[in-house]
Motif scaffolding. Structure first.
Motif, mmCIF file in Angstrom:
data_model
loop_
_atom_site.group_PDB
_atom_site.id
_atom_site.type_symbol
_atom_site.label_atom_id
_atom_site.label_comp_id
_atom_site.label_asym_id
_atom_site.label_seq_id
_atom_site.Cartn_x
_atom_site.Cartn_y
_atom_site.Cartn_z
ATOM 1 N N GLU A 71 -1.261 3.318 -3.633
ATOM 2 C CA GLU A 71 -0.528 2.343 -4.513
ATOM 3 C C GLU A 71 -1.632 1.257 -4.859
ATOM 4 O O GLU A 71 -2.384 0.720 -3.897
ATOM 5 C CB GLU A 71 0.516 1.657 -3.593
ATOM 6 N N PHE A 72 -1.747 0.941 -5.951
ATOM 7 C CA PHE A 72 -3.072 0.108 -6.270
ATOM 8 C C PHE A 72 -2.742 -1.306 -5.638
ATOM 9 O O PHE A 72 -1.915 -2.048 -5.756
ATOM 10 C CB PHE A 72 -3.211 -0.258 -8.053
ATOM 11 N N CYS A 73 -3.581 -1.719 -4.933
ATOM 12 C CA CYS A 73 -3.672 -3.029 -4.042
ATOM 13 C C CYS A 73 -4.983 -3.937 -3.997
ATOM 14 O O CYS A 73 -4.984 -4.887 -3.252
ATOM 15 C CB CYS A 73 -3.502 -2.280 -2.340
ATOM 16 N N HIS A 77 -8.997 -0.881 -3.271
ATOM 17 C CA HIS A 77 -7.980 0.374 -3.567
ATOM 18 C C HIS A 77 -8.559 1.537 -3.343
ATOM 19 O O HIS A 77 -8.238 2.345 -2.253
ATOM 20 C CB HIS A 77 -6.994 0.206 -4.619
ATOM 21 N N CYS A 100 -5.071 5.769 -0.118
ATOM 22 C CA CYS A 100 -3.934 4.855 -0.338
ATOM 23 C C CYS A 100 -3.420 5.117 -1.768
ATOM 24 O O CYS A 100 -4.284 5.109 -2.590
ATOM 25 C CB CYS A 100 -4.475 3.236 -0.372
ATOM 26 N N HIS A 135 0.912 -1.087 0.073
ATOM 27 C CA HIS A 135 0.005 -0.053 0.028
ATOM 28 C C HIS A 135 0.864 1.114 0.048
ATOM 29 O O HIS A 135 2.096 0.868 0.041
ATOM 30 C CB HIS A 135 -0.864 0.081 1.181
ATOM 31 N N MET A 165 -9.911 2.489 0.115
ATOM 32 C CA MET A 165 -8.846 2.303 1.391
ATOM 33 C C MET A 165 -8.485 3.897 1.738
ATOM 34 O O MET A 165 -7.471 4.238 1.582
ATOM 35 C CB MET A 165 -7.623 1.480 0.807
HETATM 36 CU CU1 CUA Z 1 -3.945 0.034 -0.152
HETATM 37 CU CU2 CUA Z 1 -4.373 0.924 -2.445
#
Ligand code: CUA
Length: 202
Positions: A173-175, A179, A171, A136, A182
């Motif tokens: 960062e693609f998670c 995402h 967030c 993340h 988040m």
């Molecule tokens: Cu955690 Cu995007």
């Protein structure tokens, strides 16, 4: 968003400087292009007469290359100094541990304490971060801080909030599919309120 940390002014200044100079450069190139386009339009000339060749004097070329190189070097120096400052929290910073985990909102037992990060204004706060699932990135736009949060590793950032208030945490960062949801909140309190909150927190 308006800046709300001691980093914000420096980051915004560098940002505006780079964009401003780039726009000036782009405008200059466009104007020269338009001028040359008009000046050497094929239909305007007699094809039997060749256009005299013009070579840029070496001295002028050196000046132009020097200006461009010096600009990039200057921005890099400003950026490195800001980066250095952001990477090195003051010794008296309050240290808070952060655990990132996606879909924490989905737990049926009501565990939501990780949504809100409560900190005092005017004091350095250092975050020690790790993740329980995937990569993340903790991003607080108002503070101009963003840093990756990795599984099996600790990363740190620090900031000093300037104004009490609430600021979104994203967030960056693609998670996975959750995402975009988040999100969290930094709640910045007056130092006295912060102490009171610490007293009554479970
Ligand atoms: Cu955690 Cu995007």
């Amino acid at each position: 968003p308006p800046g709300a940390s001691t980093f914000a002014d420096d980051v915004d200044t560098l940002h505006a400087l780079v964009i401003g100079v780039a726009m000036l450069g782009a405008t200059a190139v466009a104007l020269v292009s338009l001028f040359l386009l008009r000046r050497y339009r094929a239909s305007d000339r007699d094809p039997t007469i060749s256009v005299p060749r013009w070579a840029m004097p070496a001295r002028l070329e050196a000046v132009l290359v020097g200006i461009v190189s010096a600009s990039f070097l200057g921005w890099w120096l400003m950026g490195v100094r800001q980066y250095d400052r952001m990477r090195d929290p003051p010794g008296d910073a309050i240290q808070i541990y952060v655990v990132a985990k996606q879909w924490m909102f989905d737990y049926p037992n009501g565990q939501t304490q990780a949504d809100v990060l409560t900190v005092p204004a005017g004091r350095p706060v250092s975050l020690v971060m790790t993740s329980r699932d995937v990569i993340h990135s903790l991003f607080v736009p108002a503070f101009r801080v963003k840093y990756d949060v990795l599984p099996d590793r600790f990363t740190t950032i620090w900031f000093q909030a300037t104004e009490p208030g609430e600021y979104p945490i994203l967030c960056a960062e693609f998670c996975g599919t959750g995402h975009s949801t988040m999100r969290g909140t930094v709640r910045v309190l007056d130092p006295a309120d912060y102490e009171a909150w610490l007293e009554q927190a479970p």
